[in-house]
Scaffold this motif. Sequence first.
Motif, PDB file in Angstrom:
ATOM      1  N   VAL A 276     -15.523  36.918  -1.690  1.00  0.00           N
ATOM      2  CA  VAL A 276     -16.565  38.146  -2.479  1.00  0.00           C
ATOM      3  C   VAL A 276     -16.494  39.408  -2.370  1.00  0.00           C
ATOM      4  N   ASP A 278     -17.502  43.362  -2.002  1.00  0.00           N
ATOM      5  CA  ASP A 278     -18.297  44.164  -1.933  1.00  0.00           C
ATOM      6  C   ASP A 278     -18.868  44.442  -3.253  1.00  0.00           C
ATOM      7  N   THR A 326     -20.096  33.014   3.762  1.00  0.00           N
ATOM      8  CA  THR A 326     -20.466  32.787   2.247  1.00  0.00           C
ATOM      9  C   THR A 326     -18.535  33.822   2.146  1.00  0.00           C
ATOM     10  N   GLN A 328     -18.400  36.493   2.026  1.00  0.00           N
ATOM     11  CA  GLN A 328     -18.458  37.731   1.461  1.00  0.00           C
ATOM     12  C   GLN A 328     -17.920  38.915   2.397  1.00  0.00           C
TER      13      GLN A 328
END
Length: 425
Positions: A276, A278, A326, A328
């Motif tokens: 994922v 930024d 996640t 991320q």
Amino acid sequence: MENSEKDVKYNSNCYFSKGFTFPKVIYSFKPYKFVKCLPVTSRSNNNGQQIPIPRSGHRIACDNVNLYSYGGFNPKVSPGDRRTENDEDWDNYKPLFREVWKLNLASRIWTKLSCAHIPDVLASNAVTLAGNVLMVFGGTGVPFGAHCSNDLYLCDLSKQNNLSFTFVKASGDVPSPRYGQAIVFHNKYLYTVGGTTGYEYSLDIHCLDLQSKVWEQIYVCNTGCEEPPGRYRHELAFDGNRIFVLGGGTAEVAYGFEVIPSFNLMIRGWESIKTVPDSEHKYPLARRCHSCVQFSDIDDKLYAYIIGGYNKYMVFKDVWRLDLTTFQWNKLCDSYPYPIYFHTSAITPNGKVYTFGGNANFNPSDSVSCRTADVYAMWVTIPKLKEICWEALLFYSNNLHMYSDSFLFNSGIPSEFIQRINNSR
């Protein structure tokens, strides 16, 4: 004679007036901020060196007390450099450093360790610290690739007066000699991933059972479409089941971070993890020769951090965090003080990242880089209050190693921190 309280001298962050000590600069705890660790050079080591010569291609590991540096490379050391006088290992192995250094994190004193049977492959090894045991695997001599290694050496650092590397004699499906590979140590198993001979690049995975001393071939890539391409100078993260390959490349190509190769040890197969971005900076640019650490924060979330790196055209100084749950990406606000590659990083169990050496580009407008011996540190968590208090004490008084244990104890310093200082004596 034991030092008295009135003999204590404070560093330049304090001044003394009318019997009272006042700080010139107030300590503040700043997570995610790189701070330079200026070495204390109050004493010389074996051959007069006080700090390591600048280097690249080395590796470090650390605990809460010391940082250990193994090997390295610097072809720019001049023949008349006084720091190499009477250094037989340098004479025999230059431009490689056949040496192990220790930096005490409390006193900031470097010590060149007296250590027997140091391996002769000293660049782009894979190094980790398991308890008190320093593990060194693979690597290369010079010219790069002409002499590669598939050997594992162990050094018990608790035997400070009798340090020696021990070769681990193993059987089974031994991986081929390579350098620039990466390793994970988990339970009794050592996993090695990828690397190069100097001509061919691999992402094969082998596992060594350190109890039986038998290697097992876990996966051999056949350059299939479902397999990630071979590489070197990549970094790894590990969640207990999956090995995540972060970046890396070849002499011509660097690999990115939008999709991360993940090897699942349960099914013994590769998976692709779509990360994922930024919200503002998207993804880290593709790179190799970066550094990476991982840490489980107070919320038990596991994060990997990458620092710097190189993609053949550009040297980086950015710092990114990847949430390994996640996936991320977050780009940290602070960056390394200058673009850097072929450096090395390690993290203490308390969550402080240390980065040492590498090829630095001090002037980003100039493509010329030079090797450095700088050490920078950055907290990536909020540690226990006692750790922050200890760091504040060291900020105001950097000479605690000069005083006896009883004086420090009677001054109110807990024994666990006195032991950290003891390790530099």
